[in-house]
Design an enzyme around this catalytic site. Structure first.
Site, PDB file in Angstrom:
ATOM      1  N   CYS A  48     -11.576   0.037   4.151  1.00  0.00           N
ATOM      2  CA  CYS A  48     -11.599   1.495   4.049  1.00  0.00           C
ATOM      3  C   CYS A  48     -11.229   1.870   2.622  1.00  0.00           C
ATOM      4  O   CYS A  48     -10.183   1.468   2.124  1.00  0.00           O
ATOM      5  CB  CYS A  48     -10.574   2.141   4.986  1.00  0.00           C
ATOM      6  SG  CYS A  48     -10.283   1.287   6.535  1.00  0.00           S
TER       7      CYS A  48
ATOM      8  N   LYS B 237       0.837  -1.201   0.000  1.00  0.00           N
ATOM      9  CA  LYS B 237       0.000   0.000   0.000  1.00  0.00           C
ATOM     10  C   LYS B 237       0.873   1.253   0.000  1.00  0.00           C
ATOM     11  O   LYS B 237       1.882   1.333   0.706  1.00  0.00           O
ATOM     12  CB  LYS B 237      -0.923   0.013   1.219  1.00  0.00           C
ATOM     13  CG  LYS B 237      -1.893  -1.155   1.290  1.00  0.00           C
ATOM     14  CD  LYS B 237      -2.981  -1.088   0.253  1.00  0.00           C
ATOM     15  CE  LYS B 237      -4.069  -0.099   0.602  1.00  0.00           C
ATOM     16  NZ  LYS B 237      -5.187  -0.145  -0.376  1.00  0.00           N
TER      17      LYS B 237
ATOM     18  N   GLU C  14     -10.530  13.280   4.388  1.00  0.00           N
ATOM     19  CA  GLU C  14     -11.740  12.621   3.926  1.00  0.00           C
ATOM     20  C   GLU C  14     -12.964  13.021   4.735  1.00  0.00           C
ATOM     21  O   GLU C  14     -12.865  13.323   5.924  1.00  0.00           O
ATOM     22  CB  GLU C  14     -11.596  11.096   4.072  1.00  0.00           C
ATOM     23  CG  GLU C  14     -10.448  10.497   3.309  1.00  0.00           C
ATOM     24  CD  GLU C  14     -10.360   8.991   3.486  1.00  0.00           C
ATOM     25  OE1 GLU C  14      -9.868   8.328   2.545  1.00  0.00           O
ATOM     26  OE2 GLU C  14     -10.751   8.472   4.554  1.00  0.00           O
TER      27      GLU C  14
END
Length: 234
Positions: free
Chosen positions: A90, A78, A152
């Site tokens: 997520c 990631k 976010e």
């Protein structure tokens, strides 16, 4: 909306993860109103985040019939927050007609269903859209390193069912490990983490909401706060 990224070289990162950086996220304002779209890459660069670039996201909390929560450890591949433990799944609704639809959070639910299959191999029929319970939204900002981060408006989605490890086929490019933990087990690990390190959004949710929600799994209606966008970590 277009953001500055020409000076960012992705050659050192995993090829599959680099491809995902071209997905188009939904850019929103602080009221979670769509104001545009931009690549996942652009939305996660701290250079752009520091200028206010904000996108829509979701966080799934999947519980089995014993009320144990499925946690995942993010893969080393990631680009943002590798190797950290976090909630079940997520990710982001994408700037597509199906995932832009906002009534009853249906776009976020569709995105959650899509990513549960992509990351954990959980088939859509095991997680029907109507089974997701939308609790609230969280607005947070968190750096990953000097280059990358998150900013976010995060839709919190709970789902409970007869889930076992037989339902899970981990995508190793996304997920390093997965564990079902009871409320008490996670509380102990969270207070005495040892080798476990957590994503910043999961830490914020644990510190502010998760354990109270978890204690009321049989009455999630009483935990819903669908109009508020909680600003955390600023």
């Amino acid at each position: 909306m277009s953001s500055k990224t020409d000076n960012v070289n992705l050659d050192k990162y995993d090829e599959e993860q680099v491809k995902l950086m071209q997905e188009m996220c939904i850019v929103v304002n602080e009221k979670d109103e769509k104001i545009g779209a931009d690549t996942k890459k652009n939305c996660h660069l701290m250079e752009n985040i520091n200028k206010g670039l904000l996108h829509r996201a979701f966080s799934v909390f999947l519980f089995n019939s014993e009320n144990k929560l499925l946690l995942q450890q993010r893969a080393n591949e990631k680009i943002t927050f590798p190797d950290l433990w976090t909630n079940t799944c997520c990710s982001h609704p994408l700037n597509t007609p199906l995932e832009l639809e906002e009534e009853a959070q249906i776009g976020a639910r569709r995105a959650a269903q899509r990513k549960l299959e992509h990351e954990l191999g959980i088939k859509p029929e095991k997680v029907p859209l109507d089974d997701f319970v939308f609790l609230t939204r969280i607005h947070y900002l968190a750096p990953s390193d000097g280059l990358w981060g998150e900013h976010e408006v995060d839709y919190i989605l709970f789902i409970r069912g007869d889930f076992t490890f037989d339902d899970i086929v981990v995508n190793k490019n996304e997920v390093k490990a997965a564990e079902f933990l009871s409320l008490d087990e996670l509380r102990k690990k969270f207070n005495n983490p040892g080798d476990w390190k957590y994503t910043p959004w999961f830490k914020l949710i644990c510190e502010n909401f998760l354990f109270k929600w978890w204690e009321n799994l049989d009455d999630l209606e009483s935990s819903k706060d669908v109009l508020t966008i909680h600003k955390l970590g600023f």
